[in-house]
Design a protein around this motif. Sequence first.
Motif, mmCIF file in Angstrom:
data_model
loop_
_atom_site.group_PDB
_atom_site.id
_atom_site.type_symbol
_atom_site.label_atom_id
_atom_site.label_comp_id
_atom_site.label_asym_id
_atom_site.label_seq_id
_atom_site.Cartn_x
_atom_site.Cartn_y
_atom_site.Cartn_z
ATOM 1 N N MET A 69 0.847 -1.189 0.000
ATOM 2 C CA MET A 69 0.000 0.000 0.000
ATOM 3 C C MET A 69 0.887 1.245 0.000
ATOM 4 O O MET A 69 1.842 1.341 0.750
ATOM 5 C CB MET A 69 -0.878 -0.025 1.257
ATOM 6 N N MET A 70 0.544 2.190 -0.818
ATOM 7 C CA MET A 70 1.313 3.433 -0.892
ATOM 8 C C MET A 70 0.950 4.329 0.289
ATOM 9 O O MET A 70 -0.219 4.516 0.599
ATOM 10 C CB MET A 70 1.006 4.145 -2.207
ATOM 11 N N GLU A 71 1.952 4.855 0.939
ATOM 12 C CA GLU A 71 1.723 5.682 2.120
ATOM 13 C C GLU A 71 1.337 7.095 1.725
ATOM 14 O O GLU A 71 1.996 7.732 0.929
ATOM 15 C CB GLU A 71 2.990 5.698 2.970
ATOM 16 N N ARG A 72 0.231 7.571 2.307
ATOM 17 C CA ARG A 72 -0.233 8.927 2.050
ATOM 18 C C ARG A 72 0.313 9.846 3.125
ATOM 19 O O ARG A 72 0.110 9.617 4.294
ATOM 20 C CB ARG A 72 -1.758 8.999 2.091
ATOM 21 N N PRO A 125 -3.447 1.753 15.435
ATOM 22 C CA PRO A 125 -4.909 1.824 15.551
ATOM 23 C C PRO A 125 -5.369 3.176 16.094
ATOM 24 O O PRO A 125 -4.618 3.875 16.788
ATOM 25 C CB PRO A 125 -5.248 0.684 16.514
ATOM 26 N N SER A 126 -6.601 3.520 15.788
ATOM 27 C CA SER A 126 -7.144 4.813 16.215
ATOM 28 C C SER A 126 -7.106 4.978 17.732
ATOM 29 O O SER A 126 -6.875 6.079 18.229
ATOM 30 C CB SER A 126 -8.577 4.997 15.697
ATOM 31 N N GLU A 127 -7.289 3.888 18.465
ATOM 32 C CA GLU A 127 -7.259 3.960 19.930
ATOM 33 C C GLU A 127 -5.886 4.407 20.429
ATOM 34 O O GLU A 127 -5.790 5.164 21.397
ATOM 35 C CB GLU A 127 -7.618 2.600 20.551
ATOM 36 N N ARG A 128 -4.841 3.941 19.780
ATOM 37 C CA ARG A 128 -3.475 4.315 20.165
ATOM 38 C C ARG A 128 -3.217 5.799 19.897
ATOM 39 O O ARG A 128 -2.644 6.508 20.715
ATOM 40 C CB ARG A 128 -2.464 3.443 19.394
ATOM 41 N N GLY A 172 -8.054 0.964 7.713
ATOM 42 C CA GLY A 172 -8.028 -0.500 7.677
ATOM 43 C C GLY A 172 -6.639 -1.016 7.976
ATOM 44 O O GLY A 172 -5.655 -0.282 7.910
ATOM 45 N N ASP A 173 -6.545 -2.312 8.302
ATOM 46 C CA ASP A 173 -5.271 -2.962 8.598
ATOM 47 C C ASP A 173 -4.487 -2.256 9.705
ATOM 48 O O ASP A 173 -3.265 -2.205 9.660
ATOM 49 C CB ASP A 173 -4.391 -3.067 7.346
ATOM 50 N N GLY A 174 -5.186 -1.652 10.663
ATOM 51 C CA GLY A 174 -4.500 -0.996 11.774
ATOM 52 C C GLY A 174 -3.833 0.308 11.407
ATOM 53 O O GLY A 174 -2.970 0.789 12.134
ATOM 54 N N THR A 175 -4.220 0.882 10.277
ATOM 55 C CA THR A 175 -3.637 2.140 9.811
ATOM 56 C C THR A 175 -4.704 3.222 9.834
ATOM 57 O O THR A 175 -5.874 2.975 9.562
ATOM 58 C CB THR A 175 -3.082 1.965 8.379
#
Length: 163
Positions: free
Chosen positions: A1-4, A29-32, A114-117
Amino acid sequence: MMERMLHAPEYRKSGGTAELYSEIEIHAPSERIWEILSDFQKYPDWNPFIRSIRGNLAEGERITADLRPQGAAGMTIRPVLIRVIPGRELRWRGHLFVRGLFDGEHVFEIRQLGDGTCLFVQHEYFSGLLVRLLENMLKTDTARGFAGMNEALKARAEQPGSG
């Protein structure tokens, strides 16, 4: 996946209002990310832009934030929290001296990819009589502060075992 990543915040104008917009992809993750963003006591440990925030994390509460962009004069603001959605959004609104002179609505958003990102978005809407006069400061000092904070948040969130 290309990083934005948008390292240099974008300054946008429309009529008498302006927006400074930045985003960065964070592999956590969003929680972190929320845990770090909402722990005001630890801001001096990691945040190169907002050096401290004092106050309660609740909608309607007035906080005190010390903004110190690298290489620029700092300022202390006392905005009101207008939206607190754990794991998703923190938003405040404030003004310089009196409403209508220089008003800002600062927004931090965490968008799950997604995928913890997540995509962390930091932007601020500006309005008032002084926007045009302060435009150069927003494009340089404030933009540099946004970028520095975004990078520091990313580094801290992606570091295993950091708090």
